[in-house]
Write a protein that holds these residues in place. Structure first.
Motif, PDB file in Angstrom:
ATOM      1  N   ASN A   1      50.958 -19.373  -2.048  1.00  0.00           N
ATOM      2  CA  ASN A   1      49.563 -19.454  -1.634  1.00  0.00           C
ATOM      3  C   ASN A   1      49.345 -20.648  -0.695  1.00  0.00           C
ATOM      4  O   ASN A   1      48.685 -20.537   0.339  1.00  0.00           O
ATOM      5  CB  ASN A   1      48.677 -19.577  -2.872  1.00  0.00           C
ATOM      6  CG  ASN A   1      47.196 -19.546  -2.532  1.00  0.00           C
ATOM      7  OD1 ASN A   1      46.781 -18.879  -1.598  1.00  0.00           O
ATOM      8  ND2 ASN A   1      46.403 -20.288  -3.290  1.00  0.00           N
ATOM      9  N   LEU A   2      49.910 -21.800  -1.055  1.00  0.00           N
ATOM     10  CA  LEU A   2      49.801 -22.979  -0.202  1.00  0.00           C
ATOM     11  C   LEU A   2      50.484 -22.745   1.150  1.00  0.00           C
ATOM     12  O   LEU A   2      49.967 -23.142   2.202  1.00  0.00           O
ATOM     13  CB  LEU A   2      50.420 -24.196  -0.897  1.00  0.00           C
ATOM     14  CG  LEU A   2      49.639 -24.769  -2.084  1.00  0.00           C
ATOM     15  CD1 LEU A   2      50.421 -25.899  -2.733  1.00  0.00           C
ATOM     16  CD2 LEU A   2      48.273 -25.272  -1.629  1.00  0.00           C
ATOM     17  N   LEU A   3      51.657 -22.107   1.113  1.00  0.00           N
ATOM     18  CA  LEU A   3      52.366 -21.807   2.358  1.00  0.00           C
ATOM     19  C   LEU A   3      51.510 -20.919   3.263  1.00  0.00           C
ATOM     20  O   LEU A   3      51.401 -21.168   4.474  1.00  0.00           O
ATOM     21  CB  LEU A   3      53.695 -21.114   2.048  1.00  0.00           C
ATOM     22  CG  LEU A   3      54.492 -20.606   3.258  1.00  0.00           C
ATOM     23  CD1 LEU A   3      54.973 -21.781   4.109  1.00  0.00           C
ATOM     24  CD2 LEU A   3      55.676 -19.752   2.808  1.00  0.00           C
ATOM     25  N   PHE A   4      50.878 -19.913   2.676  1.00  0.00           N
ATOM     26  CA  PHE A   4      50.049 -18.993   3.458  1.00  0.00           C
ATOM     27  C   PHE A   4      48.812 -19.697   4.021  1.00  0.00           C
ATOM     28  O   PHE A   4      48.393 -19.422   5.156  1.00  0.00           O
ATOM     29  CB  PHE A   4      49.628 -17.791   2.610  1.00  0.00           C
ATOM     30  CG  PHE A   4      50.766 -16.893   2.226  1.00  0.00           C
ATOM     31  CD1 PHE A   4      51.925 -16.847   2.976  1.00  0.00           C
ATOM     32  CD2 PHE A   4      50.677 -16.079   1.093  1.00  0.00           C
ATOM     33  CE1 PHE A   4      52.972 -16.010   2.631  1.00  0.00           C
ATOM     34  CE2 PHE A   4      51.724 -15.244   0.732  1.00  0.00           C
ATOM     35  CZ  PHE A   4      52.872 -15.213   1.508  1.00  0.00           C
ATOM     36  N   ILE A   5      48.219 -20.596   3.232  1.00  0.00           N
ATOM     37  CA  ILE A   5      47.023 -21.308   3.705  1.00  0.00           C
ATOM     38  C   ILE A   5      47.345 -22.116   4.957  1.00  0.00           C
ATOM     39  O   ILE A   5      46.661 -22.020   5.982  1.00  0.00           O
ATOM     40  CB  ILE A   5      46.460 -22.231   2.604  1.00  0.00           C
ATOM     41  CG1 ILE A   5      45.847 -21.412   1.474  1.00  0.00           C
ATOM     42  CG2 ILE A   5      45.398 -23.172   3.189  1.00  0.00           C
ATOM     43  CD1 ILE A   5      45.397 -22.248   0.299  1.00  0.00           C
ATOM     44  N   PHE A   6      48.405 -22.917   4.875  1.00  0.00           N
ATOM     45  CA  PHE A   6      48.766 -23.739   6.028  1.00  0.00           C
ATOM     46  C   PHE A   6      49.224 -22.870   7.195  1.00  0.00           C
ATOM     47  O   PHE A   6      48.993 -23.204   8.362  1.00  0.00           O
ATOM     48  CB  PHE A   6      49.858 -24.742   5.643  1.00  0.00           C
ATOM     49  CG  PHE A   6      49.355 -25.871   4.785  1.00  0.00           C
ATOM     50  CD1 PHE A   6      48.496 -26.824   5.307  1.00  0.00           C
ATOM     51  CD2 PHE A   6      49.728 -25.979   3.455  1.00  0.00           C
ATOM     52  CE1 PHE A   6      48.026 -27.867   4.524  1.00  0.00           C
ATOM     53  CE2 PHE A   6      49.275 -27.019   2.665  1.00  0.00           C
ATOM     54  CZ  PHE A   6      48.413 -27.960   3.197  1.00  0.00           C
ATOM     55  N   GLY A   7      49.873 -21.750   6.891  1.00  0.00           N
ATOM     56  CA  GLY A   7      50.282 -20.825   7.945  1.00  0.00           C
ATOM     57  C   GLY A   7      49.084 -20.229   8.666  1.00  0.00           C
ATOM     58  O   GLY A   7      49.079 -20.108   9.895  1.00  0.00           O
ATOM     59  N   ILE A   8      48.050 -19.855   7.903  1.00  0.00           N
ATOM     60  CA  ILE A   8      46.824 -19.306   8.508  1.00  0.00           C
ATOM     61  C   ILE A   8      46.139 -20.352   9.384  1.00  0.00           C
ATOM     62  O   ILE A   8      45.704 -20.071  10.506  1.00  0.00           O
ATOM     63  CB  ILE A   8      45.862 -18.794   7.413  1.00  0.00           C
ATOM     64  CG1 ILE A   8      46.451 -17.557   6.725  1.00  0.00           C
ATOM     65  CG2 ILE A   8      44.493 -18.471   8.003  1.00  0.00           C
ATOM     66  CD1 ILE A   8      45.662 -17.097   5.515  1.00  0.00           C
ATOM     67  N   LEU A   9      46.049 -21.584   8.883  1.00  0.00           N
ATOM     68  CA  LEU A   9      45.408 -22.656   9.658  1.00  0.00           C
ATOM     69  C   LEU A   9      46.156 -22.897  10.970  1.00  0.00           C
ATOM     70  O   LEU A   9      45.536 -23.070  12.029  1.00  0.00           O
ATOM     71  CB  LEU A   9      45.366 -23.947   8.835  1.00  0.00           C
ATOM     72  CG  LEU A   9      44.490 -23.940   7.573  1.00  0.00           C
ATOM     73  CD1 LEU A   9      44.600 -25.278   6.851  1.00  0.00           C
ATOM     74  CD2 LEU A   9      43.036 -23.656   7.924  1.00  0.00           C
ATOM     75  N   ALA A  10      47.495 -22.916  10.901  1.00  0.00           N
ATOM     76  CA  ALA A  10      48.292 -23.154  12.102  1.00  0.00           C
ATOM     77  C   ALA A  10      48.196 -21.979  13.068  1.00  0.00           C
ATOM     78  O   ALA A  10      48.108 -22.163  14.287  1.00  0.00           O
ATOM     79  CB  ALA A  10      49.751 -23.417  11.722  1.00  0.00           C
TER      80      ALA A  10
ATOM     81  N   PHE B   1      45.997 -12.164  -2.069  1.00  0.00           N
ATOM     82  CA  PHE B   1      47.267 -11.499  -1.753  1.00  0.00           C
ATOM     83  C   PHE B   1      48.353 -11.885  -2.752  1.00  0.00           C
ATOM     84  O   PHE B   1      49.080 -11.032  -3.267  1.00  0.00           O
ATOM     85  CB  PHE B   1      47.693 -11.868  -0.336  1.00  0.00           C
ATOM     86  CG  PHE B   1      48.975 -11.223   0.100  1.00  0.00           C
ATOM     87  CD1 PHE B   1      49.000  -9.901   0.524  1.00  0.00           C
ATOM     88  CD2 PHE B   1      50.172 -11.929   0.072  1.00  0.00           C
ATOM     89  CE1 PHE B   1      50.183  -9.300   0.917  1.00  0.00           C
ATOM     90  CE2 PHE B   1      51.356 -11.342   0.459  1.00  0.00           C
ATOM     91  CZ  PHE B   1      51.368 -10.016   0.885  1.00  0.00           C
ATOM     92  N   THR B   2      48.462 -13.189  -3.041  1.00  0.00           N
ATOM     93  CA  THR B   2      49.534 -13.620  -3.944  1.00  0.00           C
ATOM     94  C   THR B   2      49.271 -13.185  -5.385  1.00  0.00           C
ATOM     95  O   THR B   2      50.197 -12.784  -6.096  1.00  0.00           O
ATOM     96  CB  THR B   2      49.682 -15.151  -3.893  1.00  0.00           C
ATOM     97  OG1 THR B   2      48.411 -15.773  -4.161  1.00  0.00           O
ATOM     98  CG2 THR B   2      50.185 -15.598  -2.533  1.00  0.00           C
ATOM     99  N   ALA B   3      48.021 -13.229  -5.819  1.00  0.00           N
ATOM    100  CA  ALA B   3      47.710 -12.881  -7.211  1.00  0.00           C
ATOM    101  C   ALA B   3      47.867 -11.392  -7.475  1.00  0.00           C
ATOM    102  O   ALA B   3      48.327 -10.984  -8.552  1.00  0.00           O
ATOM    103  CB  ALA B   3      46.290 -13.333  -7.559  1.00  0.00           C
ATOM    104  N   ILE B   4      47.502 -10.554  -6.516  1.00  0.00           N
ATOM    105  CA  ILE B   4      47.509  -9.106  -6.743  1.00  0.00           C
ATOM    106  C   ILE B   4      48.814  -8.450  -6.277  1.00  0.00           C
ATOM    107  O   ILE B   4      49.331  -7.548  -6.934  1.00  0.00           O
ATOM    108  CB  ILE B   4      46.302  -8.458  -6.026  1.00  0.00           C
ATOM    109  CG1 ILE B   4      44.999  -8.996  -6.627  1.00  0.00           C
ATOM    110  CG2 ILE B   4      46.344  -6.941  -6.140  1.00  0.00           C
ATOM    111  CD1 ILE B   4      43.752  -8.548  -5.887  1.00  0.00           C
ATOM    112  N   ILE B   5      49.359  -8.909  -5.157  1.00  0.00           N
ATOM    113  CA  ILE B   5      50.544  -8.261  -4.580  1.00  0.00           C
ATOM    114  C   ILE B   5      51.834  -8.938  -5.016  1.00  0.00           C
ATOM    115  O   ILE B   5      52.748  -8.291  -5.558  1.00  0.00           O
ATOM    116  CB  ILE B   5      50.450  -8.253  -3.033  1.00  0.00           C
ATOM    117  CG1 ILE B   5      49.156  -7.573  -2.576  1.00  0.00           C
ATOM    118  CG2 ILE B   5      51.676  -7.577  -2.433  1.00  0.00           C
ATOM    119  CD1 ILE B   5      49.041  -6.122  -2.986  1.00  0.00           C
TER     120      ILE B   5
END
Length: 651
Positions: free
Chosen positions: A523-532, A627-631
């Motif tokens: 989840n943290l990886l995806f957050i920073f990826g989205i911001l970038a 996404f991470t919680a459900i998938i």
């Protein structure tokens, strides 16, 4: 795992995309570490050799906000009063000047627009006055017969357009300056808020923002007349046995009795009241120099001769003034008796450079005599660029003119061979070369500048002239050390919250807790990826949003795990319990996250600055946690359940 092909593809794709968009951030961090380990000379050489790659990496890296990276927060106010004065052209009178001054004073405390205050002041000073008496614009349908309501609407439109144009020009200047992810927003009727992360030269940015980019070409004063006047003024004060003269022109400046010094400087950078005193007085001093001189009177009979230095030569130099004495010299020269001693039609402007200094090492600036008549303006320029002398490698600003400017420049230089011509930018003389011969072709140069000065001149000229002067009314600088402390504090908060949540989930849910922890890290990886990926800016409130998202992501997993435990309590198999748990928890998870996401949208739409930073990370965190919680967690459980020998504990 059958039927999970799309889920596996989606999860793998998001992981790879996040790593791809975060790679420049990691690379930028490593580059900065390498540069910090080098000495200054080696670091400068490395930057020049790898400029393109370093620039590309920096632009693609995750952006840090002002509170994390350090930088400047500046609030600019557009001088609508100067705009109104310019629109009136030469039709002003005492009523106009009094109303303008009254509107200026009221604007400091009133929330009404300057135009409203000015129109009310006109009516108060002379009821029944027609505004068309002062304002004409045939292109806009404003004539001598126009009603006051039409003229007021015209002034309102001009003020709004000036604000929009000023905002666009400032944006262009900031973009050319190379600031990463600046924030430029309109505030109220006449203000612009600029945030510039990572700025390490506040003074340069300050001048870049408020410079009006008024470029003038003017002939200079006769050296003998100028120096004779300087000697006469020195003798005048030597004959007086009195204290420093008071500023008797304070009230006269508001009336602009000698605006001729003047119309070309009505949009001067700092103030429209104090910077233009008379047609023979130094203008725009305080916008160039920070020193204020000695404001207290002195008992010495000839204080002027101590702070003003004569400069006998065959050049149009009035004299030399130390940086800290500029304001005091201005007050001396504003004395009415002194004004008549300076040659008519001459204004005194400072040279942008100092080539001498006092015994104490303080810079001495040349005070030059320049004709108030503008021979040519910057409107004739078609190009401005930084070039280098092929022999000395000194930086220069190369100016190219259109056909009209080329013809006029040829006439001016041809008729004034052997004389000096001043190239004046924002009421400061940047260069004043001697004309050796007629210059055809419409090309000229500004020399004697540093590389950064040349780049700044090119920037303001290419961006265009501001439609009205701007002044800085608020400025805050966040140092890099404070930004580093914020990053450290934010990192500690995120890591502390993350570790506590990870340990709690493992302790309470056993194997399922490990799966939830894996989802949380992704989840943290995806957050920073989205911001970038979307070029968003990470701020300190944004870090708070990430910490909140950590708790919300775990909350979704807790709902699922509790539903699975309920299903298992009814005697269902593990696979059936997992299916039932996800199905029953889905609606509650979706309701909570969707409503929170809409709150984030509202915060981003109506908030500014820190509020938007918080909203961005909140929305990114909600999408990634869903996404991470459900998938992702479901994929892991399906993989574990597929092998009946593996056990999954839910606490």
């Amino acid at each position: 795992m059958q039927g999970n092909g799309f889920k596996i593809f989606a999860a793998s794709a998001f992981i790879l995309l996040s790593l791809y968009y975060l790679f420049p951030t990691i690379q930028h961090y490593l580059n900065e570490k390498d540069l910090e380990s080098m000495d200054d000379a080696a670091a400068e050489q490395y930057r020049s050799e790898h400029f393109a790659s370093l620039q590309s990496t920096r632009e693609k890296a995750l952006k840090l906000g002002l509170d994390l990276q350090g930088g400047m927060h500046v609030t600019l106010e557009v001088g609508v009063d100067a705009l109104v004065r310019e629109l009136a052209e030469g039709r002003r009178d005492e009523v106009f000047d009094d109303a303008l001054q009254s509107a200026r004073e009221q604007s400091e405390t009133s929330r009404s627009s300057f135009v409203d205050l000015f129109v009310d002041a006109i009516e108060e000073h002379q009821p029944g006055t027609r505004l068309s008496r002062y304002f004409r614009d045939t292109a806009e349908g404003i004539s001598a017969r126009s009603e006051n309501s039409d003229v007021k609407a015209y002034l309102d439109t001009e003020a709004r357009e000036a604000l929009k144009r000023a905002m666009e020009i400032i944006r262009q200047r900031v973009d050319r300056f190379g600031v990463s992810e600046p924030s430029i927003q309109m505030q109220g009727n006449s203000r612009i808020v600029v945030e510039l992360p990572g700025v390490d030269d506040p003074e340069r940015v300050r001048e870049l923002l408020k410079g009006t980019a008024r470029l003038d070409f003017r002939l200079m004063a006769d050296p003998q007349e100028l120096q004779s006047a300087a000697l006469q003024i020195v003798q005048h004060y030597a004959d007086l046995d009195e204290d420093l003269p008071t500023d008797t022109t304070a009230s006269e400046t508001a009336s602009d009795s000698t605006v001729a010094a003047t119309e070309t400087t009505a949009a001067s950078a700092d103030s429209t009241v104090d910077t233009t005193i008379t047609d023979t007085v130094i203008t725009d001093v305080e916008s160039l120099f920070a020193g204020t001189g000695d404001d207290e009177s002195t008992s010495e009979s000839n204080r002027f001769s101590e702070i003003f230095r004569l400069y006998p030569s065959d050049l149009p130099i009035f004299g030399l003034v130390a940086e800290s004495d500029t304001a005091e010299v201005r007050r001396y020269l504003s004395d009415p008796a002194v004004q008549g001693m300076i040659p008519a039609g001459i204004v005194l402007l400072y040279d942008v450079r100092s080539e001498q200094s006092t015994e104490e090492g303080e810079p001495l600036y040349r005070l030059l005599g320049v004709r108030d008549r503008v021979e040519m303006t910057g409107e004739v320029l078609t190009d401005a660029r930084t070039t280098f002398d092929p022999i000395t490698n000194e930086p220069k600003v190369s100016l190219t003119m259109n056909s009209e400017g080329s013809s006029r420049w040829s006439q001016i230089t041809g008729a004034n061979v052997g004389k000096n011509v001043a190239i004046v930018l924002d009421n400061v003389v940047f260069t004043w070369p001697n004309i050796i011969e007629r210059i055809p072709g419409g090309r000229t140069e500004i020399s004697g500048v540093t590389r950064s000065e040349a780049e700044d001149v090119v920037t303001v000229l290419k961006s265009g002239a501001l439609p009205a002067p701007v002044r800085i009314i608020e400025e805050r600088t966040v140092g890099p050390s404070l930004g580093a402390k914020s990053i450290k504090a934010g990192t500690i908060s995120v890591v502390s919250g993350l570790v506590l949540v990870l340990l709690f989930m493992i302790f309470y849910y056993r194997t399922a807790g490990l799966v939830a922890d894996l989802a949380l890290l992704l989840n943290l990886l995806f957050i920073f990826g989205i911001l970038a990926a979307f070029g968003a800016v990470l701020t300190l409130p944004g870090i708070a949003g990430i910490v909140l998202t950590i708790g919300m992501a775990v909350d979704a997993n807790v709902l699922i795990f509790e539903r699975i435990r309920e299903e298992m309590g009814t005697g269902k198999t593990l696979k059936a319990s997992i299916d039932g748990g996800y199905a029953k928890a889905l609606s509650a998870i979706a309701d909570a996250n969707i409503t929170t996401f809409f709150v984030g949208v509202i915060l981003y739409s109506f908030g500014v600055g820190p509020i938007q930073g918080f909203a961005v990370t909140l929305m990114a965190g909600i999408l990634s946690s869903l996404f991470t919680a459900i998938i992702v967690t479901r994929l892991v459980f399906d993989w574990r359940v597929a092998d009946r020998t593996r056990k999954v504990a839910f606490g």
